[in-house]
Design an enzyme around this catalytic site. Structure first.
Site, PDB file in Angstrom:
ATOM      1  N   TYR A  60       0.839  -1.209   0.000  1.00  0.00           N
ATOM      2  CA  TYR A  60       0.000   0.000   0.000  1.00  0.00           C
ATOM      3  C   TYR A  60       0.871   1.256   0.000  1.00  0.00           C
ATOM      4  CZ  TYR A  60      -4.246  -2.732   1.093  1.00  0.00           C
ATOM      5  OH  TYR A  60      -5.293  -3.616   1.072  1.00  0.00           O
ATOM      6  N   ALA A 305     -18.680   9.404  10.361  1.00  0.00           N
ATOM      7  CA  ALA A 305     -19.968   8.844   9.924  1.00  0.00           C
ATOM      8  C   ALA A 305     -19.888   7.318   9.881  1.00  0.00           C
ATOM      9  CB  ALA A 305     -20.323   9.399   8.539  1.00  0.00           C
TER      10      ALA A 305
END
Ligand SMILES: NC(=O)c1ccc[n+]([C@@H]2O[C@H](COP(=O)([O-])OP(=O)(O)OC[C@H]3O[C@@H](n4cnc5c(N)ncnc54)[C@H](OP(=O)(O)O)[C@@H]3O)[C@@H](O)[C@H]2O)c1
Length: 365
Positions: A60, A305
């Site tokens: 990554y 959220a």
């Protein structure tokens, strides 16, 4: 606290939160990730709200994701609290040499040492084979991973992006050799990507492994940025736009089925007054065999959220609406395992029909 309960991962005693933190977005190298300071805020927020399961990979962002995590854990002095997963397979050697990728013993050992250095730790909680390399004998992979467990460098291991037959064969090798078993399969799973349902849900029940679901928002398509009924959404900022503009494969997500899913998701989210992203994450988290859902975020507002995605239930009739809109095609031979065909095997007793929840009763233990 959003994540206040922990569940054992597959056949292990390792307790993990149902939302794991995906860190493919840590680092700017791929064009759509975070600077280090912003990544740190996301990492801190996740842990401060009960999360304990963090996923990365050697490849990554060219190693930045692992390096960031190493520094963040060092700063918080909390390595022991984190259930740390990382991966190997893709070629991460500096000059891309022939043994610098794949699942050979030579490469697994090389890349593990590199990951340990970047992560500033001497062990990995969950070491994941990123992808089947179509070459290395499965016996070599399993023996190597089991040796790493014996040496204490790895506590548990998992597979990602493998054919079901391969994972099943590997688990049999583990069973008959008294090796550490595979504890998890990390697979793409969202309303737009449901192909794993044909094999892997049952497989994971059978091999007692948990599914770690990656890209639960389809890389952003189910995040709420994209709304149904708008023809040109090319201005929506974010990863999908970046990848599309750079010739990536995301264009394949632009199809009628996916927009029908976005429409159903939008309607359900309006009806229960929850953000689309939360509903999409909740849907994936509540599928059979799913142990943990990998949440990705590039902004604080997103992680805030997303961490609330399990704080509500989707009513049954709305779950059905989402299931119907996203139902995958059933390819051969799975057509033979559907109720209509199964009834022809057991016409009188109807034992071929599996009511909801049947798999749970059948397979636990
Ligand atoms: N094993 C594998 O092969 C594999 C492959 C891929 C990923 N993974 C793992 O899975 C993790 C998650 O994958 P993913 O990042 O593709 O997951 P995803 O949930 O499908 O996409 C996350 C992206 O959606 C957008 N987003 C997230 N929450 C949002 C919100 N509340 N509102 C609006 N937009 C939102 C953000 O992108 P933008 O803001 O840029 O639009 C974010 O980076 C990765 O970090 C990695 O650890 C594993």
């Amino acid at each position: 606290m959003a994540l206040e309960r922990y569940y054992t991962l597959g056949n292990t005693g390792l307790r993990v939160s149902r939302l794991a933190l995906g860190t493919m977005t840590f680092g700017k190298e791929w064009g759509w990730g975070n600077e280090k300071a912003d990544a740190k805020k996301i990492f801190d927020y996740y842990l401060d709200h009960g999360g304990n399961f963090v996923d990365t990979a050697d490849m990554y962002t060219g190693g930045s994701s692992e390096e960031f995590l190493g520094d963040f854990m060092h700063a918080r002095k909390n390595r022991e609290e984190v259930v740390l997963a990382t991966k190997f397979t893709f070629n991460t050697s500096p000059n891309g040499h022939v043994n610098g990728g794949g699942n050979s013993r030579k490469n697994i050992r090389r890349t593990l040492e590199e990951s340990l250095k970047r992560l500033k730790t001497d062990y990995i909680d969950l070491y994941i084979m990123h992808c089947w390399d179509r070459m290395t004998p499965v016996e070599e992979v399993m023996r190597t991973l089991n040796d790493l467990v014996s040496e204490g460098k790895v506590l548990h291991y998992a597979f990602s992006n493998v054919p079901a037959w391969y994972a099943s064969k590997a688990q049999m090798i583990a069973r008959y050799n008294n090796y550490e078993p595979i504890s998890a399969l990390q697979l793409e799973y969202s309303m737009i990507q449901r192909t794993i349902e044909h094999e892997y849900i049952d497989l994971c029940q059978d091999m007692n492994a948990g599914i770690m679901a990656w890209s639960p928002l389809g890389g952003g398509l189910l995040s709420g940025k994209y709304k149904p009924g708008i023809d040109d959404q090319s201005d929506v900022e974010g990863r999908l736009k970046h990848i599309t503009e750079n010739g990536g494969e995301v264009t394949s997500k632009d199809n009628e089925r996916n927009w029908n899913i976005v429409k159903a998701l939008h309607e359900v989210s309006e009806e229960i007054n929850q953000p689309m992203a939360s509903v999409a994450l909740n849907w994936t988290a509540n599928q059979p065999s799913v142990a943990s859902v990998l949440v990705g975020a590039t902004k604080m507002s997103q992680i805030e959220a997303n961490m609330k995605a399990l704080d509500f239930n989707i009513p049954t009739e709305l779950m059905k609406k989402l299931n119907d809109a996203s139902a995958p095609d059933i390819p051969y031979p799975y057509t033979f395992f559907q109720p209509k065909m199964q009834e022809r095997i057991y016409p009188d007793t109807k034992v071929g029909l599996k009511p909801d929840g049947y798999w749970k009763d059948l397979r636990i233990g």
